[in-house]
Each structure stands twice: as C-alpha cells, then as structure tokens.
Enzyme design. Structure first.
Site: not given
Length: 150
Positions: A16, A25, A29, A31, A75, A136
């Site tokens: 995201h 952020c 990137h 998680h 994914h 997260e």
C-alpha cells in the site's frame, strides 16, 4: 447457555501507499499482515447436529475470511482511488498487477473497518463478529471491537 468466543488467525502479504502522508509510508511498501478474527455465539446443543458443541466450524470461518479478505488482499497493492495514486494503479493494472482501489486511505485503521463490514455480512445470523486485530508489523496493530461501534 454460555456465549463462547472463537478466534482464527490469518496471514497475508499486502502492499500500500498513503497519499499525502508526511513520512516514509507515502511510498509504496508492503507488510506481512496477521489478522485475528474473533466471533461470539452459543455452541450448538443438539447431539444429532453434525456441528454439535461448536459455535462455528473453524473451517466455515476460514472460508468466509479467506474469500472476503485473504484471497482478495494477498499479494495485492491497495491504493486510494480518490488520489493521484489512481495513475499508478492504472499503470500497474496494465502490467497485470493485482491492485485494489478503495475509497479510503489504506491505513490499518481503515482496512480493519472495511474487513469488519465484509466479514459481518457473511456470518450466519446466530454468530456475531466480536473483534478483529490487524497486525501490520511485529509491534504495530489496529483493533476493532463490536462493542465500540455506534
């Protein structure tokens, strides 16, 4: 009859970016998310019922969460469709990437609310969503509790 809470944990990888954010952020990137789903209900008390003694079959809960959340978000890259990230999303989709466009900033807080709505809509009438925990990172998570909702 006692009310019992049942929890199942799910794992998925999602990317995201937070448009307009003032930190790292803002960049795309990913998680390794952990989602704990807790439901509450009364165990079935019928010796002739195949699910006797269960609030909900773990397999049935898994099917709901897998179809609504894991299969969709694993994914994938989640981007807010109401930002200039739409251009990035369109380019990624042209290249056959799995992109989910949402109408919110894709933070853990907003994602967990979205997940709650999706899961609640699929639960049997006698089962309630009690809580969600979306982890997260190793040390950061958001929690949703039905009791906190309006």
């Amino acid at each position: 009859m006692s009310k019992i809470r049942i929890t199942k944990q799910f794992n998925f990888e999602t990317g995201h970016a937070l448009y307009g954010y003032d930190g790292k952020c803002k960049n795309v990137h990913g998680h390794s998310y952990k989602l704990n789903v807790t439901v509450i209900g009364t165990p079935i008390h019928d010796s002739n019922h195949v699910k006797n003694g269960m609030v909900i079959d773990f397999g049935d809960l898994k099917k709901i969460v897998k179809e609504e959340i894991v299969d969709q978000f694993d994914h994938a890259t989640v981007l807010n469709k109401n930002t200039p990230h739409i251009e990035l999303a369109e380019e990624l989709m042209k290249r056959d990437h799995n992109v989910i466009l949402v109408d919110y900033q894709p933070t853990s807080e907003k994602m967990i609310t979205d997940f709650a709505d999706k899961i609640k809509a699929r639960l049997p009438k006698n089962i309630e969503l009690f809580s969600l925990r979306l982890q997260e990172t190793e040390t950061s998570f958001a929690e949703w509790f039905a009791s906190d909702q309006d």
